[in-house]
Design an enzyme around this catalytic site. Structure first.
Site, short mmCIF file in Angstrom:
data_model
loop_
_atom_site.label_atom_id
_atom_site.label_comp_id
_atom_site.label_asym_id
_atom_site.label_seq_id
_atom_site.Cartn_x
_atom_site.Cartn_y
_atom_site.Cartn_z
CB THR A 1 -3.72 7.82 -1.61
OG1 THR A 1 -5.29 7.26 -2.41
CG2 THR A 1 -4.18 7.66 -0.66
CD GLU B 1 -3.18 0.45 0.82
OE1 GLU B 1 -3.19 0.58 -0.55
OE2 GLU B 1 -3.58 1.47 1.69
N1 HSE Z 1 -7.81 6.00 5.61
C1 HSE Z 1 -7.07 5.88 4.24
C2 HSE Z 1 -7.18 7.75 4.25
C3 HSE Z 1 -7.31 4.86 3.24
O1 HSE Z 1 -8.41 8.03 4.38
O2 HSE Z 1 -6.58 8.31 3.71
C4 HSE Z 1 -6.51 5.17 1.95
O3 HSE Z 1 -5.44 4.64 1.57
#
Ligand code: HSE
Length: 291
Positions: A168, A120
């Protein structure tokens, strides 16, 4: 050769930023792994043209390295990249589970979570476990530095994916650096309510908990029509609505039998602001499955 299907996931659920996640029973990625002298990767399926096949840049390359498990890895994407549905996490989770079994490494599902999170990190620039944990373990998961707590839960969900791309990295850039104590108090209350709702399979409590005043408002700016879609879903009977993961998917909790109405309202609201969208009527599902 081994084939693994790992599910899409929805992280955060409003009050549980970087902690909460649920496995969705659809969509999912299918990954096939076979032993080889070096890692090689083929990607097909939804959005595959945007995914690098270079093991240094692909989420599964880091997983293979961490498990010292060279393999030919075929990824059939069912989860669109940059959707907020844990696309890279689904591939990483499937690869971790598949390579662990192919090479008989003996890690438990929980032990595989930080290994998949390394994959990830290649994509998001940050290793957080809230997508890989439910994709590997299924159910509702609470991922903290102490490990993962998993709860079986049955809540009808609607995930509405608009034709917008939010990376992201961009979505993390807009997260505020600090919050007021009142916001902390509100968030703790919501998170506790959501967790209780998951234990009781209670969509009303889960919906109440899917709310925060810190991260979601900042990220909503990146999603055209977010407020309209949230209002439309609530008017159609959703018990709670928030951004799924880093977005742009909008996720709603609802009562059994109400998913179609909620999904239609969400699609119509996106359409009214000129954004095409698709909907998944889904539920909390199983973790990665080996075939
Ligand atoms: N918790 C993470 C975010 C999930 O909201 O950035 C996405 O990878």
């Amino acid at each position: 050769m081994l084939t693994v299907r790992a599910p899409a996931t929805s992280a955060n659920l409003g009050s549980g930023f970087d902690v909460f996640g649920v496995a969705l029973d659809r969509p999912g990625d299918v990954v096939r792994v076979s032993k080889a002298d070096a890692v090689s990767i083929d990607v097909t399926g939804v959005g595959s043209q945007y995914i690098p096949e270079d093991p240094e840049k692909n989420t599964v390359g880091a997983v293979a390295e961490a498990l010292e498990a060279p393999a030919h890895i075929e990824i059939d994407k069912g989860v669109r990249p940059a959707s907020g549905l844990g696309s890279s996490a689904a591939s990483a989770a499937a690869a971790a589970v598949g390579l662990n079994e192919l090479y008989d490494r003996g890690y438990s599902r929980e032990e595989l979570v930080p290994i998949a999170a390394k994959g990830e990190a290649v994509v998001s620039g940050d290793a957080h476990d809230d997508n890989v944990a439910p994709s590997i373990m299924g159910g509702f998961t609470i991922a903290t530095d102490e490990g993962v707590t998993r709860v079986d839960a049955d809540i009808p969900l609607v995930a509405c994916l608009p034709d917008i791309v939010v990376s992201t990295r961009d979505a993390r850039r807009v997260v505020p650096e600090s919050a007021r104590v009142e916001q902390l108090v509100e968030t703790v209350g919501r998170a506790a309510t959501l967790t209780t709702g998951m234990h009781r399979d209670d969509p009303d409590l889960v919906g109440q908990g899917m709310y925060d005043t810190v991260v979601t408002p900042a990220r909503a700016e990146l999603i055209d029509g977010y407020e309209q879609v949230r209002t439309a879903a609530q008017e159609a009977g959703a018990t709670g609505v928030t951004i799924s993961g880093a977005g742009p998917t909008v996720i709603a909790a609802c009562h059994q039998g109400n998913q179609r109405a909620v999904g239609t309202a969400m699609i119509d609201a996106f359409e009214a602001v000129g954004v095409d969208a698709r909907v998944y009527q889904t539920a909390i599902g199983e973790g990665a499955t080996v075939f």
